[in-house]
Design a protein around this motif. Structure first.
Motif, PDB file in Angstrom:
ATOM      1  N   HIS A   7       0.823  -1.222   0.000  1.00  0.00           N
ATOM      2  CA  HIS A   7       0.000   0.000   0.000  1.00  0.00           C
ATOM      3  C   HIS A   7       0.857   1.271   0.000  1.00  0.00           C
ATOM      4  O   HIS A   7       0.461   2.291   0.594  1.00  0.00           O
ATOM      5  CB  HIS A   7      -0.949   0.009   1.207  1.00  0.00           C
ATOM      6  CG  HIS A   7      -1.866  -1.173   1.264  1.00  0.00           C
ATOM      7  ND1 HIS A   7      -2.865  -1.399   0.329  1.00  0.00           N
ATOM      8  CD2 HIS A   7      -1.917  -2.220   2.139  1.00  0.00           C
ATOM      9  CE1 HIS A   7      -3.505  -2.533   0.625  1.00  0.00           C
ATOM     10  NE2 HIS A   7      -2.952  -3.046   1.702  1.00  0.00           N
ATOM     11  N   ILE A   8       2.022   1.199  -0.652  1.00  0.00           N
ATOM     12  CA  ILE A   8       2.869   2.384  -0.759  1.00  0.00           C
ATOM     13  C   ILE A   8       2.127   3.449  -1.581  1.00  0.00           C
ATOM     14  O   ILE A   8       1.570   3.165  -2.638  1.00  0.00           O
ATOM     15  CB  ILE A   8       4.206   2.063  -1.437  1.00  0.00           C
ATOM     16  CG1 ILE A   8       4.979   0.998  -0.637  1.00  0.00           C
ATOM     17  CG2 ILE A   8       5.054   3.323  -1.603  1.00  0.00           C
ATOM     18  CD1 ILE A   8       5.407   1.435   0.723  1.00  0.00           C
ATOM     19  N   GLY A   9       2.130   4.679  -1.088  1.00  0.00           N
ATOM     20  CA  GLY A   9       1.451   5.759  -1.773  1.00  0.00           C
ATOM     21  C   GLY A   9      -0.013   5.894  -1.425  1.00  0.00           C
ATOM     22  O   GLY A   9      -0.679   6.820  -1.894  1.00  0.00           O
ATOM     23  N   GLU A  10      -0.520   4.990  -0.591  1.00  0.00           N
ATOM     24  CA  GLU A  10      -1.915   5.053  -0.161  1.00  0.00           C
ATOM     25  C   GLU A  10      -1.974   5.472   1.304  1.00  0.00           C
ATOM     26  O   GLU A  10      -1.222   4.971   2.134  1.00  0.00           O
ATOM     27  CB  GLU A  10      -2.592   3.683  -0.310  1.00  0.00           C
ATOM     28  CG  GLU A  10      -2.584   3.127  -1.718  1.00  0.00           C
ATOM     29  CD  GLU A  10      -3.165   1.726  -1.785  1.00  0.00           C
ATOM     30  OE1 GLU A  10      -3.866   1.324  -0.820  1.00  0.00           O
ATOM     31  OE2 GLU A  10      -2.903   1.027  -2.766  1.00  0.00           O
ATOM     32  N   GLY A  11      -2.876   6.367   1.642  1.00  0.00           N
ATOM     33  CA  GLY A  11      -3.016   6.783   3.029  1.00  0.00           C
ATOM     34  C   GLY A  11      -1.790   7.536   3.523  1.00  0.00           C
ATOM     35  O   GLY A  11      -1.109   8.237   2.775  1.00  0.00           O
ATOM     36  N   HIS A  12      -1.481   7.380   4.819  1.00  0.00           N
ATOM     37  CA  HIS A  12      -0.351   8.119   5.385  1.00  0.00           C
ATOM     38  C   HIS A  12       0.978   7.507   4.955  1.00  0.00           C
ATOM     39  O   HIS A  12       1.033   6.402   4.419  1.00  0.00           O
ATOM     40  CB  HIS A  12      -0.449   8.145   6.918  1.00  0.00           C
ATOM     41  CG  HIS A  12      -0.255   6.811   7.584  1.00  0.00           C
ATOM     42  ND1 HIS A  12       0.957   6.149   7.605  1.00  0.00           N
ATOM     43  CD2 HIS A  12      -1.116   6.014   8.262  1.00  0.00           C
ATOM     44  CE1 HIS A  12       0.838   5.023   8.253  1.00  0.00           C
ATOM     45  NE2 HIS A  12      -0.409   4.902   8.661  1.00  0.00           N
ATOM     46  N   SER A  13       2.060   8.234   5.182  1.00  0.00           N
ATOM     47  CA  SER A  13       3.397   7.703   4.929  1.00  0.00           C
ATOM     48  C   SER A  13       3.566   6.412   5.720  1.00  0.00           C
ATOM     49  O   SER A  13       3.238   6.363   6.901  1.00  0.00           O
ATOM     50  CB  SER A  13       4.467   8.718   5.353  1.00  0.00           C
ATOM     51  OG  SER A  13       4.294   9.944   4.699  1.00  0.00           O
ATOM     52  N   LYS A  14       4.098   5.394   5.085  1.00  0.00           N
ATOM     53  CA  LYS A  14       4.266   4.113   5.757  1.00  0.00           C
ATOM     54  C   LYS A  14       5.451   4.182   6.722  1.00  0.00           C
ATOM     55  O   LYS A  14       6.497   4.758   6.407  1.00  0.00           O
ATOM     56  CB  LYS A  14       4.459   2.993   4.742  1.00  0.00           C
ATOM     57  CG  LYS A  14       3.260   2.828   3.818  1.00  0.00           C
ATOM     58  CD  LYS A  14       1.990   2.533   4.604  1.00  0.00           C
ATOM     59  CE  LYS A  14       0.753   2.475   3.731  1.00  0.00           C
ATOM     60  NZ  LYS A  14       0.175   3.777   3.429  1.00  0.00           N
ATOM     61  N   ILE A  15       5.281   3.590   7.897  1.00  0.00           N
ATOM     62  CA  ILE A  15       6.314   3.627   8.940  1.00  0.00           C
ATOM     63  C   ILE A  15       7.186   2.383   8.849  1.00  0.00           C
ATOM     64  O   ILE A  15       6.686   1.255   8.906  1.00  0.00           O
ATOM     65  CB  ILE A  15       5.680   3.735  10.338  1.00  0.00           C
ATOM     66  CG1 ILE A  15       4.914   5.050  10.480  1.00  0.00           C
ATOM     67  CG2 ILE A  15       6.758   3.629  11.424  1.00  0.00           C
ATOM     68  CD1 ILE A  15       4.184   5.198  11.801  1.00  0.00           C
ATOM     69  N   VAL A  16       8.485   2.613   8.712  1.00  0.00           N
ATOM     70  CA  VAL A  16       9.472   1.541   8.663  1.00  0.00           C
ATOM     71  C   VAL A  16      10.269   1.553   9.967  1.00  0.00           C
ATOM     72  O   VAL A  16      10.737   2.603  10.394  1.00  0.00           O
ATOM     73  CB  VAL A  16      10.440   1.720   7.471  1.00  0.00           C
ATOM     74  CG1 VAL A  16      11.451   0.578   7.431  1.00  0.00           C
ATOM     75  CG2 VAL A  16       9.664   1.809   6.164  1.00  0.00           C
ATOM     76  N   VAL A  17      10.409   0.378  10.588  1.00  0.00           N
ATOM     77  CA  VAL A  17      11.193   0.247  11.815  1.00  0.00           C
ATOM     78  C   VAL A  17      12.354  -0.717  11.561  1.00  0.00           C
ATOM     79  O   VAL A  17      12.168  -1.778  10.967  1.00  0.00           O
ATOM     80  CB  VAL A  17      10.326  -0.269  12.979  1.00  0.00           C
ATOM     81  CG1 VAL A  17      11.192  -0.634  14.175  1.00  0.00           C
ATOM     82  CG2 VAL A  17       9.312   0.788  13.386  1.00  0.00           C
ATOM     83  N   SER A  18      13.547  -0.331  11.990  1.00  0.00           N
ATOM     84  CA  SER A  18      14.743  -1.147  11.750  1.00  0.00           C
ATOM     85  C   SER A  18      14.980  -2.156  12.864  1.00  0.00           C
ATOM     86  O   SER A  18      14.839  -1.831  14.044  1.00  0.00           O
ATOM     87  CB  SER A  18      15.979  -0.248  11.614  1.00  0.00           C
ATOM     88  OG  SER A  18      15.828   0.657  10.541  1.00  0.00           O
ATOM     89  N   LEU A  19      15.347  -3.381  12.464  1.00  0.00           N
ATOM     90  CA  LEU A  19      15.795  -4.407  13.399  1.00  0.00           C
ATOM     91  C   LEU A  19      17.315  -4.396  13.422  1.00  0.00           C
ATOM     92  O   LEU A  19      17.961  -4.569  12.380  1.00  0.00           O
ATOM     93  CB  LEU A  19      15.307  -5.792  12.957  1.00  0.00           C
ATOM     94  CG  LEU A  19      13.864  -6.179  13.289  1.00  0.00           C
ATOM     95  CD1 LEU A  19      13.543  -7.537  12.673  1.00  0.00           C
ATOM     96  CD2 LEU A  19      13.636  -6.222  14.792  1.00  0.00           C
ATOM     97  N   LEU A  20      17.899  -4.209  14.616  1.00  0.00           N
ATOM     98  CA  LEU A  20      19.348  -4.089  14.755  1.00  0.00           C
ATOM     99  C   LEU A  20      19.853  -5.143  15.724  1.00  0.00           C
ATOM    100  O   LEU A  20      19.550  -5.086  16.917  1.00  0.00           O
ATOM    101  CB  LEU A  20      19.710  -2.690  15.272  1.00  0.00           C
ATOM    102  CG  LEU A  20      19.079  -1.495  14.556  1.00  0.00           C
ATOM    103  CD1 LEU A  20      19.416  -0.211  15.288  1.00  0.00           C
ATOM    104  CD2 LEU A  20      19.524  -1.433  13.113  1.00  0.00           C
ATOM    105  N   GLY A  21      20.619  -6.097  15.219  1.00  0.00           N
ATOM    106  CA  GLY A  21      21.143  -7.134  16.094  1.00  0.00           C
ATOM    107  C   GLY A  21      21.907  -8.200  15.323  1.00  0.00           C
ATOM    108  O   GLY A  21      21.821  -8.279  14.098  1.00  0.00           O
TER     109      GLY A  21
END
Length: 253
Positions: A7-21
């Motif tokens: 759903h890129i480009g639909e609704g609000h900006s999509k939130i990406v969270v990074s996994l670090l480990g």
């Protein structure tokens, strides 16, 4: 090629969270936090430049296990090199091989490809991604300064010609004017190129670009669950609330 379920480009900006480990055990707490905040997280970025040698050697098994743990949340695979602000020190051949393995794994919906890698690596990786129906985030990072407007536009134009699906530019501001320059470039690029645009002004000074970037044309933004992956990242709870304020609460993901 972007999967419609993102759903890129639909609704609000999509939130990406990074996994670090280093491995799945080290990531378990972050995964638990992401699942508990599922309605705040649209995409998980897997930062492979943090992985141990053992995890990288057994990447396919790791990705399969991670996909099950994340319970359907889409995965963006990233190996950020030191020259672009990451921990990775792979040679170009090693970088190509690693991304090739990730692109060909069914767990991966998106792959980050650094535009400043050699042309003989970037184009084949983009072509492979397209053949495997994996979306390409073509990325440029500058942790020293913000290029001038014309240079930022030239970067977006070059990215368009290279063929990424999402064109990501992240730069370091020195003044508030630099933040405005970045946002102006995002707005203009959104009008001029056919691909999706991301523009991030890093550090505390550039936070407004993370929470209001969608107003100017950014399709995704990056937040933190525990440790921030880049200067100026906000916790996803705060980020979600701010996005709703700027972009409207009616645009739920």
């Amino acid at each position: 090629m972007l999967n419609p379920k993102l759903h890129i480009g639909e609704g609000h900006s999509k939130i990406v969270v990074s996994l670090l480990g280093e491995n799945l055990e080290k990531l378990s707490r972050q995964i638990k936090d992401i699942l508990s905040s599922h309605r705040y997280v649209d995409i998980v970025e897997l930062r492979a430049d943090y992985f141990s040698d053992e995890t990288l050697a057994n990447l396919e098994q790791f990705l399969t296990a991670l996909q099950e743990e994340l319970n359907g949340i889409p995965i963006l695979f990233t190996y950020r090199t030191k020259g672009q602000g990451g921990h990775g020190d792979y040679s170009s051949d090693e970088y190509f091989e690693l991304l090739q393995r990730a692109i060909q794994h069914p767990a991966i919906e998106l792959v980050d490809i650094e535009m400043l890698m050699y042309d003989d690596i970037v184009k084949p990786l983009i072509d492979l991604s397209q053949s495997e129906a994996v979306g390409v985030v073509l990325s440029y990072h500058n942790f020293e300064y913000t290029p001038k407007f014309k240079e930022l536009m030239a970067i977006y134009t070059s990215m368009q010609e290279m063929g990424g699906d999402i064109l990501k530019v992240a730069v370091m501001p020195e003044t508030g004017h630099d933040v405005l320059v970045l946002l102006q470039a995002v707005f203009e690029a959104k009008q001029q190129v056919s691909q999706y645009i991301v523009g991030i002004s890093m550090s505390e000074l550039g936070k407004i670009s993370r929470i209001a970037g969608g107003v100017f044309g950014s399709c995704i933004t990056f937040g933190a669950i525990t440790e921030s992956a880049a200067p100026g990242q906000l916790h996803v709870d705060i980020l979600k609330n701010q996005l709703e304020m700027y972009e409207g609460s009616q645009h739920e993901s």
